[in-house]
Design an enzyme around this catalytic site. Structure first.
Site, PDB file in Angstrom:
ATOM      1  N   SER A   1       0.856  -1.189   0.000  1.00 16.47           N
ATOM      2  CA  SER A   1       0.000   0.000   0.000  1.00 16.47           C
ATOM      3  C   SER A   1       0.886   1.231   0.000  1.00 16.47           C
ATOM      4  O   SER A   1       2.112   1.115   0.044  1.00 16.47           O
ATOM      5  CB  SER A   1      -0.944  -0.006   1.198  1.00 16.47           C
ATOM      6  OG  SER A   1      -0.227  -0.196   2.376  1.00 16.47           O
TER       7      SER A   1
ATOM      8  N   GLY B   1       1.722   3.073  -2.315  1.00 18.80           N
ATOM      9  CA  GLY B   1       2.610   3.169  -3.466  1.00 18.80           C
ATOM     10  C   GLY B   1       3.905   2.389  -3.345  1.00 18.80           C
ATOM     11  O   GLY B   1       4.780   2.489  -4.208  1.00 18.80           O
TER      12      GLY B   1
ATOM     13  N   GLU C   1      -9.463   0.930  -6.990  1.00 19.02           N
ATOM     14  CA  GLU C   1      -9.360   0.033  -5.840  1.00 19.02           C
ATOM     15  C   GLU C   1     -10.224   0.598  -4.734  1.00 19.02           C
ATOM     16  O   GLU C   1     -10.867   1.631  -4.916  1.00 19.02           O
ATOM     17  CB  GLU C   1      -7.903  -0.111  -5.386  1.00 19.02           C
ATOM     18  CG  GLU C   1      -7.269   1.199  -4.979  1.00 19.02           C
ATOM     19  CD  GLU C   1      -6.102   1.021  -4.005  1.00 19.02           C
ATOM     20  OE1 GLU C   1      -5.695  -0.108  -3.727  1.00 19.02           O
ATOM     21  OE2 GLU C   1      -5.624   2.046  -3.503  1.00 19.02           O
TER      22      GLU C   1
ATOM     23  N   GLU D   1     -12.034   4.189  -4.914  1.00 19.43           N
ATOM     24  CA  GLU D   1     -11.186   5.062  -5.743  1.00 19.43           C
ATOM     25  C   GLU D   1     -11.484   4.879  -7.227  1.00 19.43           C
ATOM     26  O   GLU D   1     -11.536   3.753  -7.721  1.00 19.43           O
ATOM     27  CB  GLU D   1      -9.707   4.745  -5.487  1.00 19.43           C
ATOM     28  CG  GLU D   1      -9.274   4.987  -4.047  1.00 19.43           C
ATOM     29  CD  GLU D   1      -7.802   4.628  -3.815  1.00 19.43           C
ATOM     30  OE1 GLU D   1      -7.009   4.639  -4.779  1.00 19.43           O
ATOM     31  OE2 GLU D   1      -7.463   4.324  -2.666  1.00 19.43           O
TER      32      GLU D   1
ATOM     33  N   ARG E   1       3.832  11.054   7.180  1.00 20.26           N
ATOM     34  CA  ARG E   1       2.755  12.028   7.430  1.00 20.26           C
ATOM     35  C   ARG E   1       2.592  12.209   8.930  1.00 20.26           C
ATOM     36  O   ARG E   1       2.325  11.259   9.649  1.00 20.26           O
ATOM     37  CB  ARG E   1       1.458  11.505   6.802  1.00 20.26           C
ATOM     38  CG  ARG E   1       0.312  12.495   6.845  1.00 20.26           C
ATOM     39  CD  ARG E   1      -0.800  12.068   5.909  1.00 20.26           C
ATOM     40  NE  ARG E   1      -1.373  10.799   6.304  1.00 20.26           N
ATOM     41  CZ  ARG E   1      -1.901   9.902   5.461  1.00 20.26           C
ATOM     42  NH1 ARG E   1      -1.921  10.135   4.165  1.00 20.26           N
ATOM     43  NH2 ARG E   1      -2.414   8.782   5.905  1.00 20.26           N
TER      44      ARG E   1
ATOM     45  N   ASP F   1      -7.610   7.808   3.683  1.00 25.19           N
ATOM     46  CA  ASP F   1      -6.798   8.956   4.118  1.00 25.19           C
ATOM     47  C   ASP F   1      -7.239  10.262   3.445  1.00 25.19           C
ATOM     48  O   ASP F   1      -7.287  11.304   4.098  1.00 25.19           O
ATOM     49  CB  ASP F   1      -5.284   8.688   3.991  1.00 25.19           C
ATOM     50  CG  ASP F   1      -4.844   8.228   2.619  1.00 25.19           C
ATOM     51  OD1 ASP F   1      -5.686   8.157   1.699  1.00 25.19           O
ATOM     52  OD2 ASP F   1      -3.645   7.933   2.469  1.00 25.19           O
ATOM     53  N   THR F   2      -7.634  10.189   2.177  1.00 23.55           N
ATOM     54  CA  THR F   2      -8.084  11.427   1.513  1.00 23.55           C
ATOM     55  C   THR F   2      -9.366  11.968   2.159  1.00 23.55           C
ATOM     56  O   THR F   2      -9.670  13.149   2.039  1.00 23.55           O
ATOM     57  CB  THR F   2      -8.345  11.195   0.012  1.00 23.55           C
ATOM     58  OG1 THR F   2      -9.393  10.243  -0.153  1.00 23.55           O
ATOM     59  CG2 THR F   2      -7.098  10.686  -0.701  1.00 23.55           C
TER      60      THR F   2
END
Ligand SMILES: Nc1ncnc2c1ncn2[C@@H]1O[C@H](COP(=O)(O)OP(=O)(O)OP(=O)(O)O)[C@@H](O)[C@H]1O
Ligand SMILES: [Mg+2]
Length: 386
Positions: free
Chosen positions: A148, A150, A268, A256, A354, A275-276
């Site tokens: 996950s 990326g 996906e 998404e 983050r 998170d967005t």
């Protein structure tokens, strides 16, 4: 109710706060101590969640009513057993298990449900990848089946990239599976997350679509509402309803999509807050995504989801390794109008981790680009120090 939260990051922390506010009990689990959600939960456990025996032990110890996964990297095969024991796995054992492996969810979406996705193939060797690339065409994107944010993901533009992409994907794979998906690069105009709330005894509801921008596999800014045509929105909602129904259970899903000239592509989904979706912490909706997830899980009826404001979130990243991260610029961000922030309280930092988020809202009439710009500026005022 007693909730065993598997994964205790910033999303789990907000979920726990929502649960605390209506009197639920949360035991927060992660692989390290003092994780964000542990700081606000009743109790905590530190285990390797990919270790099935360790999972079994804490489930037996705490006897939760609900198991709420916050991440993908969990021995989710065990979830089917917990369901049989009468524990509600959120949203369902199948949803958690299918989404931890890109193959299961992609085949379900594309083959079983007929949703439009990028053309794709799987590969277990560099040679198979070569064949896959020929089948889907270049440019294409290679991703480990289990990863996950990326990790292990790269784009192939020429023949010469294929072996590099294979090696990179193998390095970025999580767990014991060394297999990749290669998919045609979708030249999308934008991408969205459609937060979809599946209720037990009431209709499925959708949040206004969230736009986002990705860099290095993680989102940098997200905004709500995203610009989308009515036609594309109905199509996305229809796909989201189909895939969430097939996965089963109640809860909030982050679905998404890519929006391209030739229509909407399913990409996906996360069977949990996305998170967005942190943009909803800016007060864009009557309930934020964590409150919606909780209510859906507890079978508390959600009458409607209303969009109250336009909003944007922009991430605040660390730049160095530290075991004692500190922050400056808080007074500056605090002094801005229509602006808020969260500091997650992570005990350690590393480059690009983050650590905090800036949140801005404004009237629905305000151009969304302006709101995003304000969030980016707000985020830039805060610095993480080591
Ligand atoms: N086929 C594709 N064509 C174009 N861009 C893509 C494609 N697949 C992925 N991307 C880009 O890479 C981003 C991350 O991909 P994806 O969501 O599949 O990976 P992930 O590792 O699961 O990310 P996360 O867990 O953070 O959601 C996407 O949001 C998109 O920007
Ligand atoms: Mg994604």
């Amino acid at each position: 109710m007693k909730i065993l939260l598997l994964g205790s990051g910033e999303l789990g922390k907000e979920f726990t706060i929502a649960a605390q506010r209506i009197g639920q009990i949360v035991i927060a689990v992660d692989s390290y101590e003092n994780a964000p959600a542990m700081q606000v939960a009743h109790d905590f456990e530190v285990i390797n969640m990919l270790d099935g025996d360790a999972l079994d032990k804490i489930v037996a110890k705490h006897q939760p009513d609900f198991i709420v996964p916050e991440i993908e990297a969990i021995r989710t095969e065990r979830f089917y057993d917990y369901e049989k024991q009468g524990i509600t796995v959120v949203p369902s054992a199948k949803a958690a298990n299918f989404t931890m492996n890109r193959k299961a969810i992609r085949d379900l979406a594309s083959k079983e449900l007929g949703l439009k996705t990028a053309k794709y193939r799987y590969a277990t060797t560099a040679e198979e990848l070569q064949k896959g690339v020929e089948a889907v065409g270049m440019p294409c994107v290679v991703k480990p089946l289990m990863s996950s944010s990326g990790k292990g993901q790269s784009t192939i533009k020429t023949e010469a990239d294929i072996e590099k992409a294979w090696n990179y994907a193998v390095k970025g794979s999580r767990g014991d599976v060394v297999e990749v998906i290669v998919e045609a690069f979708v030249k999308f105009n934008s991408e969205i997350t459609l937060l979809t709330v599946v209720q037990n005894n009431n209709p499925t509801l959708f949040c206004a679509p969230i736009g986002h921008r990705q860099e290095r596999g993680d989102y940098q800014e997200s905004w709500q509402p995203a610009k989308i045509s009515d036609k594309d929105l109905y199509e996305a909602q229809d796909m989201a309803e189909k895939v969430t129904e097939a996965l089963g259970g109640a809860g909030l899903f982050g679905v998404e999509f890519f929006l391209a000239d030739d229509g909407v592509y399913f990409s996906e989904l996360s069977p949990r807050p996305h998170d967005t979706g942190m943009v909803t912490l800016a007060g864009t909706q009557n309930f934020n995504e964590f409150e919606l997830h909780l209510r859906a899980i507890l079978s508390l009826p959600i009458f409607e989801i209303t969009l109250e404001k336009a909003g944007a979130s922009a991430v605040i990243l660390a730049s160095e390794n530290s075991t004692n991260p500190t922050y400056s610029g808080i007074e500056n961000i605090a002094s801005l109008p229509k602006t808020d922030f969260r500091i997650f309280g992570k005990p350690t930092s590393r480059p690009y981790r983050r650590m905090a988020v800036a949140l801005v809202n404004d009237t629905l009439e305000t151009p969304i680009e302006e709101v995003v710009e304000k969030a980016k500026k707000a985020a830039s005022l805060v610095t993480v120090h080591s």
